[in-house]
Write a protein that holds these residues in place. Structure first.
Motif, PDB file in Angstrom:
ATOM      1  N   ALA A 258     -33.602 -52.589 -18.446  1.00 37.80           N
ATOM      2  CA  ALA A 258     -32.505 -51.652 -18.199  1.00 37.80           C
ATOM      3  C   ALA A 258     -31.417 -51.791 -19.258  1.00 37.80           C
ATOM      4  N   VAL A 259     -31.134 -53.024 -19.676  1.00 38.61           N
ATOM      5  CA  VAL A 259     -30.104 -53.255 -20.692  1.00 38.61           C
ATOM      6  C   VAL A 259     -30.533 -52.648 -22.023  1.00 38.61           C
ATOM      7  N   TYR A 260     -31.783 -52.873 -22.409  1.00 39.52           N
ATOM      8  CA  TYR A 260     -32.285 -52.310 -23.666  1.00 39.52           C
ATOM      9  C   TYR A 260     -32.272 -50.778 -23.621  1.00 39.52           C
ATOM     10  N   LEU A 261     -32.695 -50.200 -22.492  1.00 43.36           N
ATOM     11  CA  LEU A 261     -32.699 -48.742 -22.361  1.00 43.36           C
ATOM     12  C   LEU A 261     -31.293 -48.181 -22.516  1.00 43.36           C
ATOM     13  N   ALA A 262     -30.350 -48.788 -21.818  1.00 48.47           N
ATOM     14  CA  ALA A 262     -28.984 -48.278 -21.817  1.00 48.47           C
ATOM     15  C   ALA A 262     -28.340 -48.343 -23.195  1.00 48.47           C
ATOM     16  N   SER A 263     -28.771 -49.294 -24.029  1.00 46.42           N
ATOM     17  CA  SER A 263     -28.157 -49.468 -25.349  1.00 46.42           C
ATOM     18  C   SER A 263     -28.911 -48.738 -26.456  1.00 46.42           C
ATOM     19  N   ALA A 264     -30.018 -48.086 -26.108  1.00 51.58           N
ATOM     20  CA  ALA A 264     -30.808 -47.368 -27.112  1.00 51.58           C
ATOM     21  C   ALA A 264     -30.283 -45.951 -27.290  1.00 51.58           C
ATOM     22  N   ASP A 265     -30.547 -45.390 -28.461  1.00 55.36           N
ATOM     23  CA  ASP A 265     -30.193 -43.993 -28.723  1.00 55.36           C
ATOM     24  C   ASP A 265     -31.273 -43.060 -28.203  1.00 55.36           C
ATOM     25  N   PHE A 266     -32.533 -43.496 -28.266  1.00 50.83           N
ATOM     26  CA  PHE A 266     -33.650 -42.716 -27.746  1.00 50.83           C
ATOM     27  C   PHE A 266     -34.715 -43.665 -27.204  1.00 50.83           C
ATOM     28  N   SER A 267     -35.412 -43.242 -26.167  1.00 51.63           N
ATOM     29  CA  SER A 267     -36.690 -43.875 -25.837  1.00 51.63           C
ATOM     30  C   SER A 267     -37.788 -43.006 -26.454  1.00 51.63           C
ATOM     31  N   VAL A 268     -38.977 -43.571 -26.598  1.00 59.89           N
ATOM     32  CA  VAL A 268     -40.040 -42.867 -27.322  1.00 59.89           C
ATOM     33  C   VAL A 268     -41.332 -42.884 -26.510  1.00 59.89           C
ATOM     34  N   LEU A 269     -42.089 -41.792 -26.625  1.00 55.95           N
ATOM     35  CA  LEU A 269     -43.336 -41.689 -25.871  1.00 55.95           C
ATOM     36  C   LEU A 269     -44.242 -40.645 -26.502  1.00 55.95           C
ATOM     37  N   LEU A 270     -45.444 -41.052 -26.863  1.00 57.51           N
ATOM     38  CA  LEU A 270     -46.471 -40.125 -27.332  1.00 57.51           C
ATOM     39  C   LEU A 270     -47.715 -40.311 -26.478  1.00 57.51           C
ATOM     40  N   ARG A 271     -48.273 -39.186 -26.006  1.00 59.00           N
ATOM     41  CA  ARG A 271     -49.525 -39.220 -25.258  1.00 59.00           C
ATOM     42  C   ARG A 271     -50.392 -38.034 -25.667  1.00 59.00           C
ATOM     43  N   GLU A 272     -51.683 -38.287 -25.745  1.00 58.29           N
ATOM     44  CA  GLU A 272     -52.612 -37.200 -26.022  1.00 58.29           C
ATOM     45  C   GLU A 272     -52.737 -36.321 -24.780  1.00 58.29           C
ATOM     46  N   PRO A 273     -52.589 -35.012 -24.918  1.00 58.79           N
ATOM     47  CA  PRO A 273     -52.774 -34.142 -23.752  1.00 58.79           C
ATOM     48  C   PRO A 273     -54.220 -34.233 -23.254  1.00 58.79           C
ATOM     49  N   ALA A 274     -54.388 -34.678 -22.047  1.00 54.61           N
ATOM     50  CA  ALA A 274     -55.700 -34.811 -21.411  1.00 54.61           C
ATOM     51  C   ALA A 274     -55.482 -34.702 -19.918  1.00 54.61           C
ATOM     52  N   ARG A 275     -56.557 -34.572 -19.163  1.00 57.26           N
ATOM     53  CA  ARG A 275     -56.379 -34.379 -17.726  1.00 57.26           C
ATOM     54  C   ARG A 275     -55.636 -35.557 -17.097  1.00 57.26           C
ATOM     55  N   PHE A 276     -55.981 -36.778 -17.504  1.00 48.51           N
ATOM     56  CA  PHE A 276     -55.344 -37.925 -16.869  1.00 48.51           C
ATOM     57  C   PHE A 276     -53.861 -38.015 -17.216  1.00 48.51           C
ATOM     58  N   SER A 277     -53.473 -37.624 -18.445  1.00 53.90           N
ATOM     59  CA  SER A 277     -52.057 -37.689 -18.811  1.00 53.90           C
ATOM     60  C   SER A 277     -51.277 -36.513 -18.241  1.00 53.90           C
ATOM     61  N   ASN A 278     -51.924 -35.376 -18.034  1.00 57.19           N
ATOM     62  CA  ASN A 278     -51.246 -34.231 -17.450  1.00 57.19           C
ATOM     63  C   ASN A 278     -51.173 -34.312 -15.930  1.00 57.19           C
ATOM     64  N   ALA A 279     -52.068 -35.078 -15.316  1.00 56.25           N
ATOM     65  CA  ALA A 279     -52.037 -35.230 -13.859  1.00 56.25           C
ATOM     66  C   ALA A 279     -50.963 -36.213 -13.424  1.00 56.25           C
ATOM     67  N   GLY A 280     -50.765 -37.276 -14.197  1.00 57.80           N
ATOM     68  CA  GLY A 280     -49.738 -38.250 -13.856  1.00 57.80           C
ATOM     69  C   GLY A 280     -48.368 -37.793 -14.323  1.00 57.80           C
ATOM     70  N   PHE A 281     -47.415 -38.697 -14.259  1.00 58.08           N
ATOM     71  CA  PHE A 281     -46.073 -38.402 -14.767  1.00 58.08           C
ATOM     72  C   PHE A 281     -45.464 -39.734 -15.183  1.00 58.08           C
ATOM     73  N   PRO A 282     -44.995 -39.843 -16.431  1.00 56.06           N
ATOM     74  CA  PRO A 282     -44.515 -41.141 -16.932  1.00 56.06           C
ATOM     75  C   PRO A 282     -43.211 -41.584 -16.282  1.00 56.06           C
ATOM     76  N   THR A 283     -43.275 -42.659 -15.523  1.00 52.19           N
ATOM     77  CA  THR A 283     -42.075 -43.208 -14.889  1.00 52.19           C
ATOM     78  C   THR A 283     -41.053 -43.624 -15.938  1.00 52.19           C
ATOM     79  N   LYS A 284     -41.521 -44.101 -17.092  1.00 51.30           N
ATOM     80  CA  LYS A 284     -40.592 -44.537 -18.149  1.00 51.30           C
ATOM     81  C   LYS A 284     -39.719 -43.377 -18.630  1.00 51.30           C
ATOM     82  N   PHE A 285     -40.231 -42.167 -18.567  1.00 53.40           N
ATOM     83  CA  PHE A 285     -39.461 -40.977 -18.930  1.00 53.40           C
ATOM     84  C   PHE A 285     -38.285 -40.805 -17.970  1.00 53.40           C
ATOM     85  N   VAL A 286     -38.562 -40.957 -16.677  1.00 50.12           N
ATOM     86  CA  VAL A 286     -37.540 -40.830 -15.641  1.00 50.12           C
ATOM     87  C   VAL A 286     -36.489 -41.934 -15.784  1.00 50.12           C
TER      88      VAL A 286
END
Length: 374
Positions: A258-286
């Motif tokens: 939480a401390v690292y997130l709060a002090s960052a300018d951006f978080s980063v996330l890349l995922r290949e569009p596929a059924r498994f990535s489109n069915a779930g939802f990244p908690t780290k994004f939230v």
């Protein structure tokens, strides 16, 4: 799971969360983190003991999985108004479905994934994948209703004729102090953070290569990688050394994340569009948006509903390293006032879309369709 429990508790429902741990043996109030005071937790002892042999673990999962849960339900003087199963293998559901039918208790599946064989030990024809696919395709449609984490899953299970409610990952956004980021004052580096376990979903190697292409010497950008060990990061890079623009921190406790997130300018996330990535939802994004940290990502799952280019963050054109580099160059060109505006927009989106209180009504209405009492 906790977000759904908090939403139900906020609506006045009494919730008992059963875990796989062996303790506590009696329902214990959750206490802090449960403002409504309606959540308790109990250990059902389903998980194999730490250090158990592979054979013993397999036996627990494929032979007795769910037996202890049913025994605990049988022992309750008052039967629950509803049972919600979070994930769960076919073996687990094959015990819960008959119990709920026999006692007239609605069974709801909280579905958060569509597993890909590549993610499962043993591959396509391994027992874990076969169990997961049986549950997803045959057993969840036999439950009385589905809580779906994404539009893809909601649409899929709506076709079975079962009541469905869509609830993304939620948490207590209002209980999280907004972060300030680095501010980029006095020429400070742009601070990026990745937190999590990449597995076969997150293309962290592409992120690192994209950062390295823009700033190999680490004079303008700092990427903090939380979770993977330095050796794991090197493995993602084909065995070569970690570039100077990357700090591989290894595992850190959740409070430090939480401390690292709060002090960052951006978080980063890349995922290949596929059924498994489109069915779930990244908690780290939230979690990132809840800490008012904008996101640089390509769009998978329902992220397009919440991430708009130049508002709550920056959208990569695809999941490649070069697409990430393009977005990173744009991030480096932002003025401190623009970064601050993005932080505010990310936090507002989190408050609007990811706070558990916002889903109490929808979940109550959903349970009402199942004729579930309090």
């Amino acid at each position: 799971m906790l977000g759904v429990a908090l939403s139900l508790a906020a609506a006045g429902r009494r919730v008992v969360v059963g875990s796989g741990d062996p303790s506590p043996t009696q329902p214990t109030p959750l206490g802090e983190g449960d403002p409504a005071g309606n959540i308790a937790y109990v250990g059902l002892g389903e998980s194999p003991a730490i250090g158990a042999s592979v054979l013993r673990k397999a036996g627990r999962i494929f032979w007795s999985w769910g037996r202890r849960t049913v025994a605990w339900l049988d022992a309750q003087p008052v039967k629950p108004a509803c049972v919600v199963v979070y994930g769960g293998s076919a073996q687990y559901l094959l015990r819960l479905l008959p119990w709920c039918r026999r006692h007239g208790v609605p069974l709801v599946a909280d579905v958060v994934e569509w597993y890909d064989p590549r993610q499962m030990t043993g591959g396509r024809f391994g027992p874990f994948n076969l169990s997961a696919q049986w549950a997803l395709r045959r057993l969840y449609p036999r439950t009385d209703g589905v809580i779906a984490i994404s539009r893809l899953l909601a649409d899929h299970y709506s076709e079975t004729g079962r009541p469905v409610v869509r609830v993304p990952p939620t948490l207590d956004v209002h209980g999280i102090e907004p972060g300030a980021g680095s501010g980029r004052a006095d020429g400070a580096k742009l601070r990026l953070v990745y937190a999590g376990t990449p597995g076969k979903k997150d293309l962290l190697g592409n992120v690192i290569e994209g950062v390295e292409a823009v700033d190999p010497g680490g004079t303008q950008v700092e990427l903090m990688v939380l979770g993977p060990s330095p050796d794991e990061v090197r493995s993602m890079l084909g065995g070569r050394e970690i570039p100077r623009c990357v700090r591989a921190m290894g595992r850190v406790v959740q409070a430090e994340v939480a401390v690292y997130l709060a002090s960052a300018d951006f978080s980063v996330l890349l995922r290949e569009p596929a059924r498994f990535s489109n069915a779930g939802f990244p908690t780290k994004f939230v979690e990132s948006m809840a800490h008012s940290t904008p996101v640089i990502a390509n769009l998978t799952s329902d992220m397009a509903l919440f991430l708009h280019h130049g508002e709550e963050g920056l959208v990569c054109s695809d999941w490649s390293a070069s697409a990430f580099s393009d977005a990173l160059r744009e991030a480096l060109a932002l003025a401190p006032t623009q970064l601050a505006a993005m932080r505010n927009a990310a936090r507002r989106q989190a408050e609007r879309s990811f706070d558990y209180r916002g889903y109490s009504g929808a979940l109550s209405e959903f349970l009402g369709r199942l004729q579930v009492g309090s």
